[in-house]
Scaffold this active site. Structure first.
Site, PDB file in Angstrom:
ATOM      1  N   TRP A  11       0.867  -1.183  -0.009  1.00 21.83           N
ATOM      2  CA  TRP A  11      -0.127   0.108  -0.087  1.00 21.83           C
ATOM      3  C   TRP A  11       0.867   1.205  -0.022  1.00 21.83           C
ATOM      4  O   TRP A  11       0.553   2.302  -0.700  1.00 21.83           O
ATOM      5  CB  TRP A  11      -0.821   0.068   1.103  1.00 21.83           C
ATOM      6  CG  TRP A  11      -1.952   0.768   1.290  1.00 21.83           C
ATOM      7  CD1 TRP A  11      -1.869   2.418   1.158  1.00 21.83           C
ATOM      8  CD2 TRP A  11      -3.231   0.683   1.876  1.00 21.83           C
ATOM      9  NE1 TRP A  11      -2.928   2.877   1.478  1.00 21.83           N
ATOM     10  CE2 TRP A  11      -4.055   1.977   1.666  1.00 21.83           C
ATOM     11  CE3 TRP A  11      -4.012  -0.642   2.248  1.00 21.83           C
ATOM     12  CZ2 TRP A  11      -5.281   2.147   2.231  1.00 21.83           C
ATOM     13  CZ3 TRP A  11      -5.314  -0.304   2.436  1.00 21.83           C
ATOM     14  CH2 TRP A  11      -5.952   1.030   2.429  1.00 21.83           C
ATOM     15  N   ILE A  12       1.929   1.171   0.733  1.00 24.62           N
ATOM     16  CA  ILE A  12       2.823   2.407   0.990  1.00 24.62           C
ATOM     17  C   ILE A  12       3.391   2.803  -0.157  1.00 24.62           C
ATOM     18  O   ILE A  12       4.099   4.099  -0.474  1.00 24.62           O
ATOM     19  CB  ILE A  12       3.614   2.284   2.254  1.00 24.62           C
ATOM     20  CG1 ILE A  12       3.920   3.806   2.747  1.00 24.62           C
ATOM     21  CG2 ILE A  12       4.823   1.649   1.893  1.00 24.62           C
ATOM     22  CD1 ILE A  12       2.904   4.440   3.477  1.00 24.62           C
ATOM     23  N   ARG A  16       7.611   0.618  18.076  1.00 30.50           N
ATOM     24  CA  ARG A  16       8.789   0.866  18.768  1.00 30.50           C
ATOM     25  C   ARG A  16       8.412   1.374  20.147  1.00 30.50           C
ATOM     26  O   ARG A  16       9.366   1.240  21.053  1.00 30.50           O
ATOM     27  CB  ARG A  16       9.504   2.006  17.879  1.00 30.50           C
ATOM     28  CG  ARG A  16      10.797   2.325  18.597  1.00 30.50           C
ATOM     29  CD  ARG A  16      11.496   3.507  17.614  1.00 30.50           C
ATOM     30  NE  ARG A  16      13.069   3.931  18.400  1.00 30.50           N
ATOM     31  CZ  ARG A  16      13.604   5.041  17.885  1.00 30.50           C
ATOM     32  NH1 ARG A  16      12.989   5.808  17.170  1.00 30.50           N
ATOM     33  NH2 ARG A  16      14.685   5.038  18.550  1.00 30.50           N
ATOM     34  N   HIS A  60      -7.942  12.895  -6.130  1.00 31.60           N
ATOM     35  CA  HIS A  60      -7.257  12.764  -7.188  1.00 31.60           C
ATOM     36  C   HIS A  60      -6.421  11.368  -6.934  1.00 31.60           C
ATOM     37  O   HIS A  60      -6.530  10.491  -7.828  1.00 31.60           O
ATOM     38  CB  HIS A  60      -6.274  13.901  -7.610  1.00 31.60           C
ATOM     39  CG  HIS A  60      -5.439  13.674  -8.654  1.00 31.60           C
ATOM     40  ND1 HIS A  60      -5.740  13.647  -9.958  1.00 31.60           N
ATOM     41  CD2 HIS A  60      -4.002  13.446  -8.620  1.00 31.60           C
ATOM     42  CE1 HIS A  60      -4.555  13.210 -10.799  1.00 31.60           C
ATOM     43  NE2 HIS A  60      -3.789  13.023 -10.027  1.00 31.60           N
ATOM     44  N   HIS A 111      -6.268   7.293  -8.302  1.00 33.61           N
ATOM     45  CA  HIS A 111      -5.226   6.511  -8.740  1.00 33.61           C
ATOM     46  C   HIS A 111      -4.866   5.140  -8.129  1.00 33.61           C
ATOM     47  O   HIS A 111      -4.893   3.996  -8.467  1.00 33.61           O
ATOM     48  CB  HIS A 111      -4.016   7.448  -8.743  1.00 33.61           C
ATOM     49  CG  HIS A 111      -2.642   6.730  -9.481  1.00 33.61           C
ATOM     50  ND1 HIS A 111      -2.847   6.422 -10.631  1.00 33.61           N
ATOM     51  CD2 HIS A 111      -1.825   6.192  -8.791  1.00 33.61           C
ATOM     52  CE1 HIS A 111      -1.709   5.798 -11.030  1.00 33.61           C
ATOM     53  NE2 HIS A 111      -0.847   5.930  -9.592  1.00 33.61           N
ATOM     54  N   ARG A 140      -5.611  -0.764  -7.346  1.00 29.79           N
ATOM     55  CA  ARG A 140      -5.737  -1.775  -6.242  1.00 29.79           C
ATOM     56  C   ARG A 140      -7.023  -2.276  -6.355  1.00 29.79           C
ATOM     57  O   ARG A 140      -7.311  -3.447  -5.556  1.00 29.79           O
ATOM     58  CB  ARG A 140      -5.422  -1.185  -4.645  1.00 29.79           C
ATOM     59  CG  ARG A 140      -3.869  -0.820  -4.693  1.00 29.79           C
ATOM     60  CD  ARG A 140      -2.998  -1.626  -5.173  1.00 29.79           C
ATOM     61  NE  ARG A 140      -1.524  -1.372  -4.988  1.00 29.79           N
ATOM     62  CZ  ARG A 140      -0.351  -1.829  -5.343  1.00 29.79           C
ATOM     63  NH1 ARG A 140      -0.538  -2.811  -5.778  1.00 29.79           N
ATOM     64  NH2 ARG A 140       0.637  -1.390  -5.201  1.00 29.79           N
TER      65      ARG A 140
END
Length: 172
Positions: free
Chosen positions: A20-21, A34, A124, A128, A133
């Site tokens: 995803w990133i 962390r 926008h 995309h 996806r």
């Protein structure tokens, strides 16, 4: 389309988060292992989503695994996941005992552990993301999230989503 923004609170397996990133056109604030201890919560695929590697597509799935082979894979996934999490817990500092720092202990967690983040994106860039996806060729696990976001987006901006669906998502 760049003035309309939406923010999602998403809970997803780490291996899906890394896919995803790749869409770097949004703001992301991820829950930190962390500073916090991650929950004992993991993604284990449903049997109908277990498939062999495709022989024609290096990025895709081939024939479904069935019967004993599917059960063997599910058993391995569950056992490995639980063992890794048990070791993660054992390594952490707890109840006055010295242990490994959270930032180091987290490296032992498998990629199917769930993480969470807030994902803020403009319309926008959301379209995309959804075009890629929500496509039938996308990996099932990320496609499931995209399909849910499509439903939310359809309710949020029905006219814009209708045009997106006609001309981008289903368009030639």
């Amino acid at each position: 389309f760049e003035m309309c923004e939406v923010k999602f609170h998403v809970k997803l397996p780490v291996f899906v988060a890394r896919q995803w990133i790749r869409h770097r056109t949004a703001n992301v604030n991820e829950y930190s292992a962390r500073y916090s201890i991650l929950d004992r919560e993991f993604y284990i695929p449903a049997p109908e989503h277990l498939a062999a590697q495709s022989v024609v597509n290096n990025q895709g799935r081939g024939a479904l695994l069935e019967g004993d082979e599917a059960q063997r894979v599910l058993d391995v996934l569950r056992e490995d996941t639980m063992r890794c999490y048990d070791h993660y817990e054992e390594m952490l500092s707890q109840e006055g005992q010295k242990g490994l720092a959270r930032e180091l202990a987290r490296m032992n967690l498998p990629a199917n552990v769930y993480t969470q983040w807030y994902w803020k994106v403009d319309l926008h860039n959301l379209f995309h993301f959804l075009r890629l996806r929500a496509d039938v060729h996308a990996q099932y696990e990320i496609r499931a999230y995209a399909e849910k976001i499509c439903e939310i987006t359809r309710d949020w901006v029905p006219l814009a989503y209708g045009a997106f669906e006609d001309y981008r998502l289903g368009g030639a």
